[in-house]
Design a protein around this motif. Sequence first.
Motif, PDB file in Angstrom:
ATOM      1  N   ILE A 118       0.838  -1.174  -0.006  1.00 19.59           N
ATOM      2  CA  ILE A 118      -0.020  -0.154  -0.059  1.00 19.59           C
ATOM      3  C   ILE A 118       0.859   1.020  -0.205  1.00 19.59           C
ATOM      4  O   ILE A 118       0.606   2.192  -0.714  1.00 19.59           O
ATOM      5  N   LEU A 168      -6.064   2.020  -3.362  1.00 14.67           N
ATOM      6  CA  LEU A 168      -6.126   2.702  -2.094  1.00 14.67           C
ATOM      7  C   LEU A 168      -7.369   3.340  -1.550  1.00 14.67           C
ATOM      8  O   LEU A 168      -7.710   3.211  -0.395  1.00 14.67           O
ATOM      9  N   GLN A 213       0.884   4.388  -2.476  1.00 14.26           N
ATOM     10  CA  GLN A 213       0.521   5.648  -2.009  1.00 14.26           C
ATOM     11  C   GLN A 213       1.592   6.506  -2.710  1.00 14.26           C
ATOM     12  O   GLN A 213       1.374   7.835  -3.075  1.00 14.26           O
TER      13      GLN A 213
END
Length: 302
Positions: free
Chosen positions: A3, A72, A7
């Motif tokens: 993740i 996300l 990001q």
Amino acid sequence: MEIRQLQTFVTVVAKQSFTRAGIELGYTQSTITAHIKELEQEIKAPLFDRIGKRILLTENGKHFLQYAKEILRLSHEAIASLHPLNQPAGTLRIGATETLMVYRLPPVLLAYKKRFPHVNLVLLPSENLDLNDKLTSGEVDLAVITDIKTEEAQVTNIVLTKENLSLVAPYQHPLGQKKSVTPIDLSSETLLLTERGSYRDIVVRWLQLDHGTPSIIDFWSIEAIKQCVKSGLGISYLPSITVREEIAAKRLIALPWVHQDDHVLTQLRFHKDKWLSPAMEEFILLMQQHAAMWQDHDQHSE
């Protein structure tokens, strides 16, 4: 694929700069570069064209961007679903004695449910002797009890308030004329008792020490005891909070018991190894807040 890498990628696109993305995310530029390289290695395609000091999305980068944003979004949604509106959620199982379930907990439960509507409250009435076993077995998350003892193995204990005790009889009972009632005075009486393992044990101990020999009838309910006392079946030894209204209305009388200082402690318990969920932490805090109000009210009622 992590993740944090996604990001980083989305932030670099938004800021059009590795440096500005690092400032935004609190990473060094080398970390930003490493995240992008790791993504490119995993998808086996370049995400950016580096032209001088400019970075431009490749066609693969443009295609991958929409998936990165969606992943996300779903990640944030999944986390939020566990804590709607950032509030405690899930199920909270509370065990309590009848006394506390009736006379202490209702305002606490009402305030808690209003404040944390996403928590499913499960209430399990039980006797003192069973509640520690239910904590140990994991059957309940929290136990609210009245007890003399304040320490139990494997249990964290929070003392909330002192509960005074009253020896009560039908209004106009002859023992009400005495200056002091002793265990011996109870020998010719019938004593109506409930809840083993708590205040019942106190009066039984005094009877044994002073050789008082009343007849004893065991009950399952404080409300049943009060009705039977009012009807003249016998006398009882109960937390003062449970008979306050009846005494004020002159339906019962508090006898001048020689052991006026006797009391039990209302306590909140949970297993020492239990993870304190947000729902548990908020309930403990609310109980402590209400306990402070109980103490103030009880002092003014004495």
